[in-house]
Design a protein around this motif. Structure first.
Motif, PDB file in Angstrom:
ATOM      1  N   VAL A  77      35.605  94.029  51.867  1.00  0.00           N
ATOM      2  CA  VAL A  77      34.883  93.779  50.613  1.00  0.00           C
ATOM      3  C   VAL A  77      34.170  92.447  50.822  1.00  0.00           C
ATOM      4  O   VAL A  77      34.821  91.415  51.034  1.00  0.00           O
ATOM      5  CB  VAL A  77      35.849  93.699  49.417  1.00  0.00           C
ATOM      6  N   ALA A  78      32.829  92.506  50.790  1.00  0.00           N
ATOM      7  CA  ALA A  78      32.042  91.291  51.063  1.00  0.00           C
ATOM      8  C   ALA A  78      32.373  90.203  50.046  1.00  0.00           C
ATOM      9  O   ALA A  78      32.472  90.472  48.846  1.00  0.00           O
ATOM     10  CB  ALA A  78      30.551  91.630  51.019  1.00  0.00           C
ATOM     11  N   GLY A  79      32.599  88.996  50.524  1.00  0.00           N
ATOM     12  CA  GLY A  79      32.868  87.873  49.631  1.00  0.00           C
ATOM     13  C   GLY A  79      34.329  87.717  49.263  1.00  0.00           C
ATOM     14  O   GLY A  79      34.704  86.769  48.578  1.00  0.00           O
ATOM     15  N   GLY A  80      35.170  88.675  49.700  1.00  0.00           N
ATOM     16  CA  GLY A  80      36.595  88.573  49.421  1.00  0.00           C
ATOM     17  C   GLY A  80      36.953  88.969  47.999  1.00  0.00           C
ATOM     18  O   GLY A  80      36.078  89.338  47.208  1.00  0.00           O
ATOM     19  N   LEU A  81      38.248  88.915  47.676  1.00  0.00           N
ATOM     20  CA  LEU A  81      38.733  89.308  46.356  1.00  0.00           C
ATOM     21  C   LEU A  81      39.268  88.073  45.632  1.00  0.00           C
ATOM     22  O   LEU A  81      39.808  87.160  46.250  1.00  0.00           O
ATOM     23  CB  LEU A  81      39.839  90.363  46.504  1.00  0.00           C
ATOM     24  N   ASP A  82      39.098  88.092  44.305  1.00  0.00           N
ATOM     25  CA  ASP A  82      39.517  86.951  43.486  1.00  0.00           C
ATOM     26  C   ASP A  82      40.505  87.467  42.437  1.00  0.00           C
ATOM     27  O   ASP A  82      40.182  88.415  41.712  1.00  0.00           O
ATOM     28  CB  ASP A  82      38.252  86.360  42.806  1.00  0.00           C
TER      29      ASP A  82
END
Ligand SMILES: *[C@@H]1O[C@H](CO)[C@@H](O)[C@H](O)[C@H]1NC(C)=O
Ligand SMILES: *[C@@H]1O[C@H](CO)[C@@H](O)[C@H](O)[C@H]1NC(C)=O
Length: 223
Positions: A77-82
């Motif tokens: 998932v581009a940009g990672g998970l928050d």
């Protein structure tokens, strides 16, 4: 032979005459021979059928089509998970290797649809292959897709567990591929079309990348 063809059926007296008895014996002998011949032919035919069945079975064992094998190669998932905000709007890229293990059989695939779920919640979906393609015998191809992430939203019922999974650094996702396949044998025979579902269970970390224990993991297939 004093009775020609077309004479009426013999009377009881005629049946008792020596010549008709001889004819009866001759007929019985002839019928017996015919029965023996029929039995021999029958046994021979059954034997041949059995041999043919064994040959067909052995050929089928050697030629029977094996379903393709799938393994997850990458997913990110581009940009990672928050853990505090929804991943909706990000893009998810995946790469699944697809092995045709058959020595002599090629596989036709219909257009392929893909979807990603977090338990029952839809995370992303879209086409993996918009058109059908052909995979030759004994080859490996990559099925890749780039999907728009749709959820979960922070208001969804699945959000608390999604957020907790991101915080823990282990988010279980299930990537599913749906298509239909046909086998091609010796350039000539095509099997019927059968639906195929591929299901890959994988784990991504908080950075949005596949965790090392999921790299290369085999996927399940349902036909
Ligand atoms: C997909 O993964 C395979 C195996 O790791 C690799 O060979 C291939 O280059 C990858 N394809 C893409 C488009 O990243
Ligand atoms: C694929 O099948 C053809 C025809 O049966 C055969 O000649 C060829 O060697 C096969 N290729 C591989 C890589 O096994």
């Amino acid at each position: 032979m004093h009775q020609g063809q077309g004479t009426p059926a013999p009377t009881a007296a005629a049946a008792a005459s020596p010549s008709s008895r001889a004819r009866r014996i001759a007929r019985r002998t002839r019928d017996g021979c015919a029965t023996t011949l029929a039995n021999t032919l029958c046994s021979l035919l059954l034997g041949l059928l059995l041999i043919a069945a064994v040959i067909v079975f052995v050929i089928w064992l050697g030629l029977r089509p094996h379903r393709p094998r799938f393994n997850i190669a990458s997913c990110s998932v581009a940009g990672g998970l928050d853990p505090d905000s929804s991943p909706a709007g990000a893009s998810l890229a995946f790469n699944v290797t697809d092995r045709n293990p058959n020595r002599h059989i090629g596989i036709y695939y219909d257009a392929m649809h893909s979807s990603v779920h977090f338990y029952d919640a839809l995370v992303a979906s879209g086409p993996a292959f918009a058109a059908g393609w052909y995979q030759p015998n004994r080859t490996t191809t990559s099925i890749t897709g780039l999907l728009d992430v749709l959820g979960p939203a922070t208001t969804d019922a699945s959000w608390p567990s999604f957020s907790a999974a991101v915080r823990a650094g282990r988010v279980p996702l299930r990537l599913q591929l749906t298509t239909a396949i046909r086998f091609r044998v010796a350039n000539a025979f095509h099997s019927g079309r059968q639906r195929m579902h591929v299901s890959c269970d994988l784990l991504v970390g908080a950075d949005g990348e596949l965790l090392p224990d999921s790299v290369g993991a085999p996927c399940d297939r349902y036909i």
